[in-house]
Design an enzyme around this catalytic site. Structure first.
Site, PDB file in Angstrom:
ATOM      1  N   GLU A 240      -0.575   5.716  -1.417  1.00  0.00           N
ATOM      2  CA  GLU A 240       0.085   4.884  -2.413  1.00  0.00           C
ATOM      3  C   GLU A 240       0.064   5.610  -3.850  1.00  0.00           C
ATOM      4  O   GLU A 240       0.260   4.725  -4.771  1.00  0.00           O
ATOM      5  CB  GLU A 240      -0.396   3.508  -2.496  1.00  0.00           C
ATOM      6  CG  GLU A 240      -2.012   3.676  -2.964  1.00  0.00           C
ATOM      7  CD  GLU A 240      -3.040   3.836  -1.970  1.00  0.00           C
ATOM      8  OE1 GLU A 240      -4.226   3.571  -2.291  1.00  0.00           O
ATOM      9  OE2 GLU A 240      -2.959   4.349  -0.779  1.00  0.00           O
TER      10      GLU A 240
ATOM     11  N   ASP B   8      -0.571   4.646  -9.254  1.00  0.00           N
ATOM     12  CA  ASP B   8      -1.180   4.269  -8.018  1.00  0.00           C
ATOM     13  C   ASP B   8      -1.122   2.675  -7.609  1.00  0.00           C
ATOM     14  O   ASP B   8      -1.183   1.928  -9.065  1.00  0.00           O
ATOM     15  CB  ASP B   8      -2.828   4.366  -7.998  1.00  0.00           C
ATOM     16  CG  ASP B   8      -3.240   4.155  -6.825  1.00  0.00           C
ATOM     17  OD1 ASP B   8      -3.462   4.885  -6.017  1.00  0.00           O
ATOM     18  OD2 ASP B   8      -3.815   3.211  -6.679  1.00  0.00           O
TER      19      ASP B   8
ATOM     20  N   ASN C 197      -2.182  -3.682   3.119  1.00  0.00           N
ATOM     21  CA  ASN C 197      -2.300  -3.491   4.536  1.00  0.00           C
ATOM     22  C   ASN C 197      -3.253  -4.104   5.505  1.00  0.00           C
ATOM     23  O   ASN C 197      -2.767  -4.502   6.324  1.00  0.00           O
ATOM     24  CB  ASN C 197      -2.647  -1.879   4.397  1.00  0.00           C
ATOM     25  CG  ASN C 197      -1.569  -0.665   4.427  1.00  0.00           C
ATOM     26  OD1 ASN C 197      -0.508  -1.217   4.553  1.00  0.00           O
ATOM     27  ND2 ASN C 197      -1.885   0.392   3.651  1.00  0.00           N
TER      28      ASN C 197
END
Length: 244
Positions: free
Chosen positions: A158, A115, A123
């Site tokens: 992700e 991850d 973002n």
């Protein structure tokens, strides 16, 4: 079709000319010359019609071949879209689940779940296009670290998986660390110059296990890596141990 539903004879005129020529030949030379002329004309018509039908058949065969090729291309495209992530081109979650369960039917395997650390910050701070760029960069790093027989998949926004076809903890550790270092050292070009890291969880299970079991253990190890400070590798082997 005629009134009885029968297909017309395309060569009816030629057939009549042939019958007339036979009758003239049987009756003597008087009508033979005219019958021969009609027969020649009918034969020429037959050749023209045959050539036309052959050309039409060739065109139809070519069109059918092209259509079949297009259908095969579309089937391959649909199969690819059904099994691959549209952004990265790696296997999607459904495809990874299928491959894992197939491999468990034949032997043991290793599942590495990773991850991207603090991806939400990327973002939120720089926008989703930059987030996509980071994801693509991570995929490039993972491809470099993955051995030839391994598989790479995206199972979440992700979150990614590396699939190795043997339940070998030492080999898994080497691959995970190679991937971790590749991501850590990669120049992602974030506007603030910060680096990107990832946390890894590893599970190695024997033949007969399932994706759910392998993913559950790897995911638990991944969270242990997160709790341990991120940018590290944790193994699901009874107790969880961190390796940086």
């Amino acid at each position: 079709m005629d009134a009885l539903g029968e297909a017309p004879d395309l060569f009816e005129a030629e057939h009549r000319a042939l019958l007339a020529a036979r009758a003239a030949h049987a009756g003597g030379p008087d009508g033979a010359h005219a019958a021969l002329g009609e027969l020649l004309a009918a034969y020429e018509r037959l050749l023209r019609e045959t050539r036309r039908l052959v050309r039409r058949s060739d065109r139809a065969e070519l069109e059918m071949t092209q259509l079949n090729q297009r259908l095969q291309d579309l089937a391959g495209e649909l199969q690819y879209r059904a099994t691959h992530d549209p952004l990265t081109g790696v296997l999607n979650r459904a495809a990874i689940i299928e491959r894992v369960n197939q491999l468990f039917a034949r032997g043991g395997l290793t599942l590495i779940v990773l991850d991207i650390d603090h991806f939400k910050r990327v973002n939120d701070s720089f926008g989703h296009p930059m987030g996509d760029k980071v994801i693509l960069g991570v995929v490039a790093c993972l491809k470099q670290a993955l051995p030839a027989q391994g598989l790479l998949g995206r199972v979440g926004g992700e979150e990614f998986t590396l699939l190795l076809p043997r339940d070998d903890p030492e080999a898994a550790e080497a691959v995970a660390q190679r991937a971790r270092r590749a991501i850590e050292s990669h120049a992602f070009g974030l506007p603030d110059g910060s680096r990107v890291t990832a946390s890894f969880g590893v599970s190695c299970l024997a033949r007969g296990a399932s994706f759910d079991a392998a993913y559950g253990q790897a995911d638990e190890a991944l969270y242990a890596a997160k709790r341990g400070g991120r940018n590290c590798v944790a193994h699901a082997s009874g107790d969880l141990q961190l390796h940086d």
